[in-house]
Design a protein around this motif. Structure first.
Motif, PDB file in Angstrom:
ATOM      1  N   ALA A   1       0.933  -1.249   0.012  1.00 48.89           N
ATOM      2  CA  ALA A   1       0.009  -0.006   0.042  1.00 48.89           C
ATOM      3  C   ALA A   1       0.722   1.375  -0.050  1.00 48.89           C
ATOM      4  O   ALA A   1       2.103   1.221   0.367  1.00 48.89           O
ATOM      5  N   TYR A   2       0.338   2.426  -0.470  1.00 52.01           N
ATOM      6  CA  TYR A   2       1.240   3.651  -0.537  1.00 52.01           C
ATOM      7  C   TYR A   2       0.351   4.710   0.095  1.00 52.01           C
ATOM      8  O   TYR A   2      -0.937   4.773  -0.019  1.00 52.01           O
ATOM      9  N   ILE A   3       1.099   5.290   0.630  1.00 49.52           N
ATOM     10  CA  ILE A   3       0.525   6.819   1.125  1.00 49.52           C
ATOM     11  C   ILE A   3       1.043   7.797   0.266  1.00 49.52           C
ATOM     12  O   ILE A   3       2.355   7.971  -0.096  1.00 49.52           O
ATOM     13  N   ILE A   4       0.423   8.593  -0.300  1.00 47.60           N
ATOM     14  CA  ILE A   4       0.745   9.659  -1.164  1.00 47.60           C
ATOM     15  C   ILE A   4       0.436  11.114  -0.471  1.00 47.60           C
ATOM     16  O   ILE A   4      -0.737  11.286  -0.230  1.00 47.60           O
ATOM     17  N   ILE A   5       1.023  11.911  -0.372  1.00 50.02           N
ATOM     18  CA  ILE A   5       0.897  13.256   0.204  1.00 50.02           C
ATOM     19  C   ILE A   5       1.322  14.388  -0.893  1.00 50.02           C
ATOM     20  O   ILE A   5       2.340  14.273  -1.469  1.00 50.02           O
ATOM     21  N   ILE A   6       0.388  14.987  -1.163  1.00 50.14           N
ATOM     22  CA  ILE A   6       0.548  16.214  -2.339  1.00 50.14           C
ATOM     23  C   ILE A   6       0.529  17.441  -1.485  1.00 50.14           C
ATOM     24  O   ILE A   6      -0.433  17.724  -1.089  1.00 50.14           O
TER      25      ILE A   6
ATOM     26  N   TYR B   1       9.308  14.936  -2.602  1.00 48.93           N
ATOM     27  CA  TYR B   1       9.258  16.102  -2.961  1.00 48.93           C
ATOM     28  C   TYR B   1      10.318  16.553  -4.223  1.00 48.93           C
ATOM     29  O   TYR B   1      10.751  17.568  -4.010  1.00 48.93           O
ATOM     30  N   GLY B   2      10.625  15.534  -4.959  1.00 44.41           N
ATOM     31  CA  GLY B   2      11.266  15.751  -6.031  1.00 44.41           C
ATOM     32  C   GLY B   2      10.836  16.427  -7.197  1.00 44.41           C
ATOM     33  O   GLY B   2       9.570  17.022  -6.882  1.00 44.41           O
ATOM     34  N   LYS B   3      11.304  16.658  -8.126  1.00 45.66           N
ATOM     35  CA  LYS B   3      10.736  17.258  -9.534  1.00 45.66           C
ATOM     36  C   LYS B   3       9.496  16.484  -9.843  1.00 45.66           C
ATOM     37  O   LYS B   3       9.385  15.247  -9.893  1.00 45.66           O
ATOM     38  N   ASN B   4       8.527  17.086 -10.238  1.00 42.94           N
ATOM     39  CA  ASN B   4       7.220  16.572 -10.636  1.00 42.94           C
ATOM     40  C   ASN B   4       6.753  17.494 -11.907  1.00 42.94           C
ATOM     41  O   ASN B   4       6.769  18.569 -11.784  1.00 42.94           O
ATOM     42  N   GLU B   5       5.954  16.962 -12.799  1.00 44.01           N
ATOM     43  CA  GLU B   5       5.349  17.410 -13.618  1.00 44.01           C
ATOM     44  C   GLU B   5       3.726  17.126 -13.879  1.00 44.01           C
ATOM     45  O   GLU B   5       3.393  15.781 -13.862  1.00 44.01           O
ATOM     46  N   LEU B   6       2.830  18.186 -13.816  1.00 43.22           N
ATOM     47  CA  LEU B   6       1.633  17.827 -14.062  1.00 43.22           C
ATOM     48  C   LEU B   6       1.287  17.349 -15.523  1.00 43.22           C
ATOM     49  O   LEU B   6       1.686  18.068 -16.483  1.00 43.22           O
TER      50      LEU B   6
ATOM     51  N   GLY C   1      -5.070  17.110 -15.893  1.00 43.82           N
ATOM     52  CA  GLY C   1      -5.752  17.701 -14.707  1.00 43.82           C
ATOM     53  C   GLY C   1      -5.292  19.098 -14.686  1.00 43.82           C
ATOM     54  O   GLY C   1      -4.670  19.686 -15.350  1.00 43.82           O
ATOM     55  N   ASP C   2      -5.641  19.634 -13.407  1.00 47.99           N
ATOM     56  CA  ASP C   2      -5.538  21.211 -12.872  1.00 47.99           C
ATOM     57  C   ASP C   2      -4.895  21.205 -11.805  1.00 47.99           C
ATOM     58  O   ASP C   2      -4.780  20.346 -10.886  1.00 47.99           O
ATOM     59  N   GLY C   3      -3.928  22.334 -11.663  1.00 44.69           N
ATOM     60  CA  GLY C   3      -3.159  22.629 -10.567  1.00 44.69           C
ATOM     61  C   GLY C   3      -1.729  21.728 -10.219  1.00 44.69           C
ATOM     62  O   GLY C   3      -1.974  20.809  -9.724  1.00 44.69           O
ATOM     63  N   GLN C   4      -0.808  22.395 -10.790  1.00 46.12           N
ATOM     64  CA  GLN C   4       0.507  21.874 -10.478  1.00 46.12           C
ATOM     65  C   GLN C   4       0.938  21.638  -9.175  1.00 46.12           C
ATOM     66  O   GLN C   4       0.908  22.841  -8.263  1.00 46.12           O
ATOM     67  N   PRO C   5       1.208  20.511  -8.385  1.00 43.95           N
ATOM     68  CA  PRO C   5       1.294  20.438  -6.823  1.00 43.95           C
ATOM     69  C   PRO C   5       2.901  21.151  -6.830  1.00 43.95           C
ATOM     70  O   PRO C   5       3.809  20.929  -7.703  1.00 43.95           O
ATOM     71  N   GLU C   6       3.074  21.760  -5.625  1.00 51.41           N
ATOM     72  CA  GLU C   6       4.394  21.980  -5.250  1.00 51.41           C
ATOM     73  C   GLU C   6       5.420  20.765  -4.938  1.00 51.41           C
ATOM     74  O   GLU C   6       6.620  20.797  -5.250  1.00 51.41           O
ATOM     75  N   GLY C   7       4.986  19.600  -4.376  1.00 53.96           N
ATOM     76  CA  GLY C   7       5.540  18.588  -4.218  1.00 53.96           C
ATOM     77  C   GLY C   7       4.781  17.316  -3.791  1.00 53.96           C
ATOM     78  O   GLY C   7       3.659  17.619  -3.277  1.00 53.96           O
TER      79      GLY C   7
END
Length: 96
Positions: free
Chosen positions: A3-8, A40-45, A48-54
């Protein structure tokens, strides 16, 4: 099954509170069977909408172990500061 916990993190509100969280959160990890897959590494949307900071992704051996970690008192004490420091969305998802 894992299982994974994903925190945005959607938006930082108070960096000082996030610093407190960063200092307290490691104590809440001790003794739990988890593997940090992203922190909290590099990410790219890409949809959808709204680029997360991390984004943080934590892997646990089972859904129940993920939930036990999330609800443990040491992590919950740190979590207060994370939520004061920013706007977040978090999920537990069962893997395959």
């Amino acid at each position: 099954m894992p299982a994974y916990i994903i925190i945005i993190r959607e938006e930082t509100i108070d960096p000082a509170e996030l610093q407190i969280y960063a200092q307290m959160a490691p104590a809440g990890l001790a003794g739990f069977p988890l593997s940090i897959k992203a922190l909290y590494g590099k990410n790219e949307l890409i949809e959808g909408d709204g680029q997360p900071e991390g984004i943080a992704i934590l892997e646990f051996p089972t859904y129940d172990e993920a939930k036990t970690w999330y609800t443990n008192p040491l992590y919950q004490a740190a979590r207060v500061h994370r939520l004061k420091g920013g706007r977040y969305r978090s999920f537990i998802v069962e893997g395959i």
